[in-house]
Write a protein that holds these residues in place. Sequence first.
Motif, PDB file in Angstrom:
ATOM      1  N   ALA A  28      50.767 110.265  32.322  1.00  0.00           N
ATOM      2  CA  ALA A  28      51.559 109.590  31.301  1.00  0.00           C
ATOM      3  C   ALA A  28      51.916 108.169  31.719  1.00  0.00           C
ATOM      4  CB  ALA A  28      52.825 110.387  31.001  1.00  0.00           C
ATOM      5  N   VAL A  29      52.334 107.987  32.977  1.00  0.00           N
ATOM      6  CA  VAL A  29      52.697 106.640  33.418  1.00  0.00           C
ATOM      7  C   VAL A  29      51.456 105.760  33.522  1.00  0.00           C
ATOM      8  CG1 VAL A  29      54.787 107.390  34.600  1.00  0.00           C
ATOM      9  CG2 VAL A  29      52.650 107.270  35.875  1.00  0.00           C
ATOM     10  N   ALA A  30      50.301 106.369  33.857  1.00  0.00           N
ATOM     11  CA  ALA A  30      49.054 105.605  33.894  1.00  0.00           C
ATOM     12  C   ALA A  30      48.649 105.172  32.483  1.00  0.00           C
ATOM     13  CB  ALA A  30      47.942 106.435  34.531  1.00  0.00           C
ATOM     14  N   ALA A  31      48.846 106.057  31.509  1.00  0.00           N
ATOM     15  CA  ALA A  31      48.516 105.716  30.120  1.00  0.00           C
ATOM     16  C   ALA A  31      49.397 104.575  29.617  1.00  0.00           C
ATOM     17  CB  ALA A  31      48.684 106.940  29.229  1.00  0.00           C
ATOM     18  N   LEU A  32      50.682 104.608  29.980  1.00  0.00           N
ATOM     19  CA  LEU A  32      51.569 103.513  29.601  1.00  0.00           C
ATOM     20  C   LEU A  32      51.148 102.216  30.297  1.00  0.00           C
ATOM     21  CD1 LEU A  32      55.061 105.268  29.650  1.00  0.00           C
ATOM     22  CD2 LEU A  32      53.849 104.372  27.653  1.00  0.00           C
ATOM     23  N   GLY A  33      50.670 102.335  31.532  1.00  0.00           N
ATOM     24  CA  GLY A  33      50.173 101.154  32.233  1.00  0.00           C
ATOM     25  C   GLY A  33      48.964 100.558  31.541  1.00  0.00           C
ATOM     26  N   ALA A  34      48.065 101.434  31.071  1.00  0.00           N
ATOM     27  CA  ALA A  34      46.890 100.959  30.338  1.00  0.00           C
ATOM     28  C   ALA A  34      47.307 100.250  29.058  1.00  0.00           C
ATOM     29  CB  ALA A  34      45.973 102.136  30.019  1.00  0.00           C
ATOM     30  N   PHE A  35      48.321 100.790  28.390  1.00  0.00           N
ATOM     31  CA  PHE A  35      48.824 100.153  27.170  1.00  0.00           C
ATOM     32  C   PHE A  35      49.406  98.780  27.482  1.00  0.00           C
ATOM     33  CE2 PHE A  35      52.222  99.295  24.108  1.00  0.00           C
ATOM     34  CZ  PHE A  35      51.517  99.358  22.918  1.00  0.00           C
ATOM     35  N   HIS A  36      50.163  98.687  28.574  1.00  0.00           N
ATOM     36  CA  HIS A  36      50.706  97.387  28.979  1.00  0.00           C
ATOM     37  C   HIS A  36      49.589  96.403  29.293  1.00  0.00           C
ATOM     38  CE1 HIS A  36      54.881  99.085  30.324  1.00  0.00           C
ATOM     39  NE2 HIS A  36      54.710  99.078  29.015  1.00  0.00           N
ATOM     40  N   GLY A  37      48.512  96.913  29.908  1.00  0.00           N
ATOM     41  CA  GLY A  37      47.395  96.033  30.240  1.00  0.00           C
ATOM     42  C   GLY A  37      46.743  95.430  29.018  1.00  0.00           C
ATOM     43  N   LEU A  38      46.778  96.139  27.888  1.00  0.00           N
ATOM     44  CA  LEU A  38      46.213  95.618  26.644  1.00  0.00           C
ATOM     45  C   LEU A  38      47.075  94.523  26.015  1.00  0.00           C
ATOM     46  CD1 LEU A  38      45.065  98.937  24.908  1.00  0.00           C
ATOM     47  CD2 LEU A  38      43.576  97.143  25.841  1.00  0.00           C
ATOM     48  N   ASN A  39      48.346  94.520  26.329  1.00  0.00           N
ATOM     49  CA  ASN A  39      49.283  93.572  25.723  1.00  0.00           C
ATOM     50  C   ASN A  39      49.093  92.178  26.312  1.00  0.00           C
ATOM     51  OD1 ASN A  39      51.460  92.174  24.672  1.00  0.00           O
ATOM     52  ND2 ASN A  39      52.934  93.785  25.074  1.00  0.00           N
ATOM     53  N   PRO A  40      48.738  91.176  25.522  1.00  0.00           N
ATOM     54  CA  PRO A  40      48.540  89.826  26.061  1.00  0.00           C
ATOM     55  C   PRO A  40      49.801  89.244  26.679  1.00  0.00           C
ATOM     56  CG  PRO A  40      48.562  89.806  23.656  1.00  0.00           C
ATOM     57  CD  PRO A  40      48.487  91.246  24.074  1.00  0.00           C
ATOM     58  N   ALA A  41      50.967  89.708  26.248  1.00  0.00           N
ATOM     59  CA  ALA A  41      52.215  89.207  26.813  1.00  0.00           C
ATOM     60  C   ALA A  41      52.399  89.626  28.264  1.00  0.00           C
ATOM     61  CB  ALA A  41      53.402  89.695  25.985  1.00  0.00           C
ATOM     62  N   MET A  42      51.663  90.623  28.719  1.00  0.00           N
ATOM     63  CA  MET A  42      51.798  91.105  30.085  1.00  0.00           C
ATOM     64  C   MET A  42      50.892  90.370  31.077  1.00  0.00           C
ATOM     65  SD  MET A  42      54.212  93.233  30.078  1.00  0.00           S
ATOM     66  CE  MET A  42      55.164  94.042  28.795  1.00  0.00           C
ATOM     67  N   GLY A  43      50.087  89.418  30.610  1.00  0.00           N
ATOM     68  CA  GLY A  43      49.431  88.561  31.591  1.00  0.00           C
ATOM     69  C   GLY A  43      47.962  88.254  31.437  1.00  0.00           C
ATOM     70  N   TRP A  44      47.191  89.095  30.717  1.00  0.00           N
ATOM     71  CA  TRP A  44      45.752  88.802  30.695  1.00  0.00           C
ATOM     72  C   TRP A  44      45.447  87.512  29.950  1.00  0.00           C
ATOM     73  CZ3 TRP A  44      43.381  88.176  26.101  1.00  0.00           C
ATOM     74  CH2 TRP A  44      43.814  88.893  24.977  1.00  0.00           C
ATOM     75  N   LEU A  45      46.240  87.170  28.938  1.00  0.00           N
ATOM     76  CA  LEU A  45      46.002  85.924  28.219  1.00  0.00           C
ATOM     77  C   LEU A  45      46.311  84.718  29.096  1.00  0.00           C
ATOM     78  CD1 LEU A  45      45.192  84.588  25.591  1.00  0.00           C
ATOM     79  CD2 LEU A  45      47.553  84.789  24.802  1.00  0.00           C
TER      80      LEU A  45
END
Length: 210
Positions: free
Chosen positions: A8-25
């Motif tokens: 569950a925490v890994a799935a939430l991490g994956a969701f955060h990774g998709l969010n551009p506000a969390m850093g990939w942009l």
Amino acid sequence: MTGRTLLAVAALGAFHGLNPAMGWLFAVARGLQERRRAALLAALPPVAAGHLASVAVVAALVTATRSVTTSTTLTVTGGAVLVGFGLWRLLSRRHFRWAGMRLSTAQVAGWSFLMSSAHGAGLMLLPVLLADPPAGGHAGHLAATPAGALTGLLAAGVHTVAMLAVALTVAVVVYGVLGVGVLRRVWFNVDRLWAGVLVAAGVVTLAAAI
């Protein structure tokens, strides 16, 4: 901590990774600015470090101090915070602005910590962590603080590894294929989705406590 909780925490991490506000942009922008993929790759570790610190603060506190008698209080408080923060982000017309691109590694990590905290990254783990059985101790007593804190740090670590893996994948694909010209609309949609998930998580947390 159970395997289901780790997933569950890994799935939430994956969701955060998709969010551009969390850093990939931000990482993509660094790569485009310096015209090399290495700059993109160098930007992601400090982004992950800041995210880890933000999530670890919440995760360690929750798992170190929870007990049978305090779980309801933590659940209600956490659920209310999730709903309130999510509604604020959902109804707000303001968006966070990207900082300047010329930042040191420490500054990028600090920026990521503030951005993750402002978006309630650690709060998203509350429903998962509070649903996990207390590690040790008897009913009505606090769980062992060191063990609880380590459990929280483990959850934060798994969460951040998943977040970094997804963010890295998205950043490399966007940098190499899509570019950033069409991302303004995507940013808006993901930001609103993120706020909606916060509200939903808060509602689920409050429902479990009632």
